[in-house]
Design a protein around this motif. Structure first.
Motif, PDB file in Angstrom:
ATOM      1  N   GLU A  42      -6.070  20.239  55.914  1.00 54.14           N
ATOM      2  CA  GLU A  42      -6.238  19.000  55.423  1.00 54.14           C
ATOM      3  C   GLU A  42      -7.045  19.110  53.885  1.00 54.14           C
ATOM      4  OE1 GLU A  42      -6.980  14.447  56.210  1.00 54.14           O
ATOM      5  OE2 GLU A  42      -5.875  15.797  57.543  1.00 54.14           O
ATOM      6  N   GLN A  43      -6.553  18.343  53.114  1.00 54.14           N
ATOM      7  CA  GLN A  43      -7.440  18.481  51.725  1.00 54.14           C
ATOM      8  C   GLN A  43      -7.670  17.234  51.609  1.00 54.14           C
ATOM      9  OE1 GLN A  43      -6.479  21.328  49.311  1.00 54.14           O
ATOM     10  NE2 GLN A  43      -5.751  22.708  50.999  1.00 54.14           N
ATOM     11  N   SER A  44      -8.913  17.007  51.608  1.00 50.87           N
ATOM     12  CA  SER A  44      -9.556  15.581  51.212  1.00 50.87           C
ATOM     13  C   SER A  44      -9.392  15.531  49.459  1.00 50.87           C
ATOM     14  CB  SER A  44     -10.948  15.431  51.808  1.00 50.87           C
ATOM     15  OG  SER A  44     -11.812  16.584  51.474  1.00 50.87           O
ATOM     16  N   GLU A  45      -9.927  16.351  48.953  1.00 48.22           N
ATOM     17  CA  GLU A  45      -9.760  16.307  47.521  1.00 48.22           C
ATOM     18  C   GLU A  45      -8.482  16.766  46.799  1.00 48.22           C
ATOM     19  OE1 GLU A  45     -12.359  18.735  45.061  1.00 48.22           O
ATOM     20  OE2 GLU A  45     -12.978  19.979  47.079  1.00 48.22           O
ATOM     21  N   PRO A  46      -8.349  15.991  45.531  1.00 46.86           N
ATOM     22  CA  PRO A  46      -6.906  16.536  45.165  1.00 46.86           C
ATOM     23  C   PRO A  46      -7.244  18.116  44.425  1.00 46.86           C
ATOM     24  CG  PRO A  46      -7.913  14.564  43.822  1.00 46.86           C
ATOM     25  CD  PRO A  46      -8.602  14.873  45.101  1.00 46.86           C
ATOM     26  N   TRP A  47      -6.133  18.689  44.490  1.00 46.80           N
ATOM     27  CA  TRP A  47      -6.455  20.062  43.872  1.00 46.80           C
ATOM     28  C   TRP A  47      -5.120  20.190  42.914  1.00 46.80           C
ATOM     29  CZ3 TRP A  47      -2.328  23.015  44.837  1.00 46.80           C
ATOM     30  CH2 TRP A  47      -1.333  23.048  45.981  1.00 46.80           C
ATOM     31  N   LEU A  48      -4.033  19.379  43.058  1.00 44.86           N
ATOM     32  CA  LEU A  48      -2.914  19.621  42.070  1.00 44.86           C
ATOM     33  C   LEU A  48      -3.278  19.619  40.757  1.00 44.86           C
ATOM     34  CD1 LEU A  48      -0.175  17.665  44.055  1.00 44.86           C
ATOM     35  CD2 LEU A  48      -0.403  20.090  43.695  1.00 44.86           C
ATOM     36  N   TYR A  49      -2.755  20.292  39.746  1.00 43.61           N
ATOM     37  CA  TYR A  49      -3.054  20.168  38.305  1.00 43.61           C
ATOM     38  C   TYR A  49      -1.459  20.682  37.501  1.00 43.61           C
ATOM     39  CZ  TYR A  49      -6.599  20.461  34.762  1.00 43.61           C
ATOM     40  OH  TYR A  49      -7.490  19.980  34.091  1.00 43.61           O
ATOM     41  N   ARG A  50      -1.434  20.142  36.501  1.00 46.61           N
ATOM     42  CA  ARG A  50      -0.143  20.247  35.673  1.00 46.61           C
ATOM     43  C   ARG A  50      -0.166  21.980  35.241  1.00 46.61           C
ATOM     44  NH1 ARG A  50       0.854  17.157  30.551  1.00 46.61           N
ATOM     45  NH2 ARG A  50       2.455  18.644  30.556  1.00 46.61           N
ATOM     46  N   ASP A  51       1.080  22.181  35.169  1.00 45.85           N
ATOM     47  CA  ASP A  51       1.519  23.489  34.642  1.00 45.85           C
ATOM     48  C   ASP A  51       0.769  24.605  35.647  1.00 45.85           C
ATOM     49  OD1 ASP A  51       2.656  22.481  32.440  1.00 45.85           O
ATOM     50  OD2 ASP A  51       0.796  22.374  31.482  1.00 45.85           O
ATOM     51  N   ILE A  52       0.681  24.616  36.824  1.00 43.56           N
ATOM     52  CA  ILE A  52       0.586  25.557  37.883  1.00 43.56           C
ATOM     53  C   ILE A  52       1.614  25.717  38.541  1.00 43.56           C
ATOM     54  CG2 ILE A  52      -1.951  25.164  37.993  1.00 43.56           C
ATOM     55  CD1 ILE A  52      -1.385  24.074  40.593  1.00 43.56           C
ATOM     56  N   LEU A  53       1.723  27.012  39.119  1.00 44.73           N
ATOM     57  CA  LEU A  53       2.865  27.376  40.329  1.00 44.73           C
ATOM     58  C   LEU A  53       2.302  27.075  41.533  1.00 44.73           C
ATOM     59  CD1 LEU A  53       4.016  30.762  38.836  1.00 44.73           C
ATOM     60  CD2 LEU A  53       5.163  28.585  38.679  1.00 44.73           C
ATOM     61  N   VAL A  54       3.125  26.513  42.465  1.00 43.96           N
ATOM     62  CA  VAL A  54       2.881  25.959  43.789  1.00 43.96           C
ATOM     63  C   VAL A  54       4.081  26.757  44.873  1.00 43.96           C
ATOM     64  CG1 VAL A  54       1.453  24.192  43.356  1.00 43.96           C
ATOM     65  CG2 VAL A  54       3.730  23.887  43.337  1.00 43.96           C
ATOM     66  N   ARG A  55       4.044  26.639  45.826  1.00 45.47           N
ATOM     67  CA  ARG A  55       4.772  27.368  46.798  1.00 45.47           C
ATOM     68  C   ARG A  55       5.037  26.175  47.724  1.00 45.47           C
ATOM     69  NH1 ARG A  55       2.948  31.974  47.969  1.00 45.47           N
ATOM     70  NH2 ARG A  55       4.475  32.832  46.851  1.00 45.47           N
ATOM     71  N   ILE A  56       6.340  25.734  48.176  1.00 42.56           N
ATOM     72  CA  ILE A  56       6.680  24.496  48.905  1.00 42.56           C
ATOM     73  C   ILE A  56       6.831  25.227  50.476  1.00 42.56           C
ATOM     74  CG2 ILE A  56       8.534  22.920  49.360  1.00 42.56           C
ATOM     75  CD1 ILE A  56       9.542  23.364  46.647  1.00 42.56           C
ATOM     76  N   VAL A  57       5.693  24.372  51.224  1.00 46.66           N
ATOM     77  CA  VAL A  57       5.491  24.853  52.557  1.00 46.66           C
ATOM     78  C   VAL A  57       6.234  23.592  53.740  1.00 46.66           C
ATOM     79  CG1 VAL A  57       3.711  26.294  52.104  1.00 46.66           C
ATOM     80  CG2 VAL A  57       3.068  24.118  52.496  1.00 46.66           C
ATOM     81  N   HIS A  58       6.854  22.768  52.947  1.00 50.62           N
ATOM     82  CA  HIS A  58       7.642  21.699  53.624  1.00 50.62           C
ATOM     83  C   HIS A  58       8.604  22.395  54.405  1.00 50.62           C
ATOM     84  CE1 HIS A  58       9.533  17.831  54.907  1.00 50.62           C
ATOM     85  NE2 HIS A  58       8.441  17.285  54.474  1.00 50.62           N
ATOM     86  N   LYS A  59       8.798  22.271  55.813  1.00 53.60           N
ATOM     87  CA  LYS A  59       9.895  22.984  56.330  1.00 53.60           C
ATOM     88  C   LYS A  59      11.215  22.379  56.622  1.00 53.60           C
ATOM     89  CE  LYS A  59       7.149  26.349  59.394  1.00 53.60           C
ATOM     90  NZ  LYS A  59       5.705  25.827  59.465  1.00 53.60           N
ATOM     91  N   THR A  60      11.231  21.062  56.481  1.00 51.24           N
ATOM     92  CA  THR A  60      12.526  20.513  56.712  1.00 51.24           C
ATOM     93  C   THR A  60      13.004  19.787  55.473  1.00 51.24           C
ATOM     94  OG1 THR A  60      11.088  18.467  57.397  1.00 51.24           O
ATOM     95  CG2 THR A  60      11.803  19.976  59.235  1.00 51.24           C
ATOM     96  N   LEU A  69       1.680  14.880  37.538  1.00 50.81           N
ATOM     97  CA  LEU A  69       1.171  14.197  38.806  1.00 50.81           C
ATOM     98  C   LEU A  69       1.616  12.740  38.617  1.00 50.81           C
ATOM     99  CD1 LEU A  69      -2.638  15.531  38.657  1.00 50.81           C
ATOM    100  CD2 LEU A  69      -0.495  16.496  39.611  1.00 50.81           C
ATOM    101  N   VAL A  70       1.875  12.014  39.831  1.00 54.86           N
ATOM    102  CA  VAL A  70       2.614  11.025  39.816  1.00 54.86           C
ATOM    103  C   VAL A  70       1.974   9.748  40.520  1.00 54.86           C
ATOM    104  CG1 VAL A  70       4.881  11.852  39.432  1.00 54.86           C
ATOM    105  CG2 VAL A  70       3.887  11.644  41.723  1.00 54.86           C
ATOM    106  N   ASN A  71       0.645   9.948  40.961  1.00 56.95           N
ATOM    107  CA  ASN A  71      -0.143   8.931  41.638  1.00 56.95           C
ATOM    108  C   ASN A  71      -1.651   9.016  41.167  1.00 56.95           C
ATOM    109  OD1 ASN A  71      -1.192  11.163  43.119  1.00 56.95           O
ATOM    110  ND2 ASN A  71      -0.714  10.283  44.962  1.00 56.95           N
ATOM    111  N   ASP A  72      -2.199   7.981  41.396  1.00 57.53           N
ATOM    112  CA  ASP A  72      -3.647   7.870  40.680  1.00 57.53           C
ATOM    113  C   ASP A  72      -4.696   8.831  41.603  1.00 57.53           C
ATOM    114  OD1 ASP A  72      -2.673   5.932  39.126  1.00 57.53           O
ATOM    115  OD2 ASP A  72      -3.375   4.330  40.548  1.00 57.53           O
ATOM    116  N   THR A  73      -4.447   9.205  42.784  1.00 55.70           N
ATOM    117  CA  THR A  73      -5.178   9.934  43.445  1.00 55.70           C
ATOM    118  C   THR A  73      -5.035  11.414  43.130  1.00 55.70           C
ATOM    119  OG1 THR A  73      -3.941   9.911  45.253  1.00 55.70           O
ATOM    120  CG2 THR A  73      -5.527   8.450  45.297  1.00 55.70           C
TER     121      THR A  73
END
Length: 127
Positions: free
Chosen positions: A2-20, A36-40
């Protein structure tokens, strides 16, 4: 995890871990964060990358929650990353060392500051 604080940032690479999502076709695929598409700051629009240099199967744009994404750690030193948590959040750094057993790295900021024992979850490769 669980991530309480936001960590996303523009122009980074991420790996999708959503299985379905998409019947699992995106699981473990890399994507670039476009915005980023929401205020949080916990939801992002990402563009899925090609699965290999010879495939042209990327380009899908998805809206993803940060809980369904994970950071991408460069395989070699010398690569540029973005720091995602802590007092250096937002800064770019260069990977000096990778400790694959402890999932930590040594990073260097552009001003020469060396940051020891930086968790893999706290930085991601620049897109």
């Amino acid at each position: 995890q669980e991530q309480s604080e936001p960590w996303l940032y523009r122009d980074i690479l991420v790996r999708i871990v959503h299985k379905t999502l998409g019947d699992g076709i995106y699981f473990k695929r890399k994507a670039a964060v476009d915005e980023l598409v929401n205020d949080t700051g916990t939801t992002a629009r990402v563009t899925v990358l090609d699965s290999s240099p010879n495939e042209r199967d990327g380009g899908d744009v998805l809206e993803m929650d940060q809980d369904d994404l994970e950071t991408v750690v460069p395989k070699q030193t010398g690569k540029r990353v973005r720091i995602l948590r802590g007092k250096y959040r937002g800064k770019r750094a260069t990977v000096l060392e990778l400790d694959k057993h402890k999932y930590r790295a040594v990073l260097e900021l552009s001003d020469g500051t060396t940051l020891d024992r930086f968790d893999y979850d706290d930085f991601s490769k620049l897109a």
